[in-house]
Design an enzyme around this catalytic site. Structure first.
Site, PDB file in Angstrom:
ATOM      1  CE  LYS A 155      -3.194   3.173   3.303  1.00 34.13           C
ATOM      2  NZ  LYS A 155      -3.668   2.673   4.223  1.00 34.13           N
ATOM      3  CD  GLU A 200      -4.897   8.144  11.618  1.00 35.33           C
ATOM      4  OE1 GLU A 200      -4.258   7.494  11.237  1.00 35.33           O
ATOM      5  OE2 GLU A 200      -5.497   8.848  10.324  1.00 35.33           O
ATOM      6  CD  GLU A 244      -6.952   2.525   2.553  1.00 38.61           C
ATOM      7  OE1 GLU A 244      -6.372   3.793   2.691  1.00 38.61           O
ATOM      8  OE2 GLU A 244      -7.640   2.339   1.482  1.00 38.61           O
ATOM      9  CD  GLU A 380      -9.950   8.256  -0.133  1.00 43.37           C
ATOM     10  OE1 GLU A 380      -9.533   8.567   0.771  1.00 43.37           O
ATOM     11  OE2 GLU A 380     -10.698   7.810  -0.865  1.00 43.37           O
TER      12      GLU A 380
END
Length: 395
Positions: A155, A200, A244, A380
């Protein structure tokens, strides 16, 4: 240097006019003036002990005895671990907890400045610039997926940069205040020309309790409850997004495990709303072994997580360097605070804005995996830009 920390029996000053601030749902810290600016040579993770050393030598009269009572260092670290960094200890710090406790720390008898609201001038004209065209950025995503399919990486997170230039100086304090109002459940900050409202939590450490809440996997929000609930359910059911997300959970868990006597991970992710998008999020919580590491040691162990860099880390960062035309600066870097006991909290510096005079720099990133679609990833990034750009310039 000497510091005094006493309870504040009057209303706390408006943090909007603070020189630096960091707000979380549990406590808010606002600082004025600069008692000490600590320059960390490159690579910054190798020199974090300089921050702890600087805090430790300040002579403290602490009449409160809580986390963040006494001198606190504010930091917004670069994404690039090989860069240098700057950390600031404010001369005056006002802390307010969720329970209504308030205290003030002064270094060398520093005086709280005038915090009366000040008039500001809003820009009339604004120009925008992207460092890559949408087509070029989609080509980068396609190139990344080819490298993933070839087995070079699992990734990689690719980001786009947008620069806004106004005809008046941009007031970062107002941007920070707007973001704080719009995202009261996020981690909000304004530190040394860098502000944001991130959903986050990279890591927090209070006494021997450590927490992290990694996020990865995103879908847009519309504000229409039925549509957003349907999209949240699709996000939870998405193999691409769940895979992910799991990569990030596993990395955070493994990085923290050696520090802990126990470590617990939520069995299923939640969907967390963050402005114009919503994310998969999983809380990781544990008890640290003794002696407990400083939050700065945990930051160095965790950054960058696969949520903002990719996996494996070294290969993903190398690919980012190949495909992104601009340096990220402090975007997606750790941003937060630490006290003299090693307590503190650090957000992942996403949904962020860097301000320099009349220029504001924004970033939006996406996690790219083998089956990523460039046009979907492009949309996105547009949704993530929308979460901040409206708070930067109000015409």
């Amino acid at each position: 240097m000497r510091a005094t920390c006493v309870r504040l029996d009057v209303a706390a000053p408006d943090p909007t006019w603070a020189d630096m601030r960091f707000d979380s749902p549990r406590r808010s810290l606002a600082g004025w003036g600069v008692a000490l600016r600590i320059d960390l040579p490159a690579p910054w993770p190798n020199h974090l002990h300089l921050v702890s050393d600087a805090l430790a030598v300040i002579d403290l009269d602490d009449q409160v005895g809580a986390a963040a009572a006494g001198p606190v260092a504010f930091a917004a670290f670069p994404f690039d671990r090989t860069a240098s960094a700057t950390v600031i200890i404010p001369a005056v710090l006002v802390a307010t907890t969720r329970d209504g406790e308030r205290w003030i720390t002064r270094i060398d008898d520093a005086v709280l400045p005038d915090t009366t609201p000040r008039p500001t001038v809003s820009p009339i004209r604004v120009t925008t610039m992207l460092d890559q065209s949408p087509e070029a950025w989609c080509d980068s995503v396609a190139a990344a997926t080819e490298r993933i399919v070839a087995g070079d990486v699992t990734k990689v997170v690719l980001a786009r940069r947008q620069v806004l230039t106004a005809d008046q100086p941009i007031d970062i304090r107002q941007i920070a205040a707007r973001l704080a109002t719009a995202h009261p459940h996020s981690l909000r900050w304004s530190i040394d020309g860098f502000c944001g409202a991130s959903p986050e939590l990279l890591v927090s450490r209070f006494d021997d309790i450590v927490r992290a809440q990694p996020m990865a996997g995103t879908t847009p929000r519309t504000g229409e409850p039925g549509t957003d609930q349907r999209r949240a359910a699709e996000l939870l059911a998405s193999h691409k997004n769940r895979d992910e997300h799991q990569i990030t959970i596993d990395m955070v868990h493994d990085a923290l495990l050696d520090w802990c006597s126990y470590l617990d991970v939520e069995p299923e992710p939640q969907v967390v709303a963050a402005g114009s998008v919503q994310h998969l999020a999983t809380m990781v919580e544990g008890r640290l072994s003794h002696p407990a590491p400083s939050v700065l040691e945990l930051v160095a162990a965790l950054h960058p997580t696969p949520a903002v860099g990719g996996w494996p880390r070294a290969a993903a960062l190398e690919l980012i360097g190949e495909l992104e035309p601009s340096e990220r600066g402090r975007y997606a870097g750790p941003v937060g605070w630490v006290d003299r006991h090693g307590n503190g909290a650090f957000a992942v510096g996403i949904r962020s804005v860097s301000v320099d005079a009349d220029t504001a720099e924004l970033w939006a990133g996406v996690g790219v995996v083998a089956d990523s679609d460039p046009l979907t990833e492009l949309e996105e990034t547009r949704a993530k830009f929308a979460a901040t750009i409206g708070h930067v310039i109000r015409l």
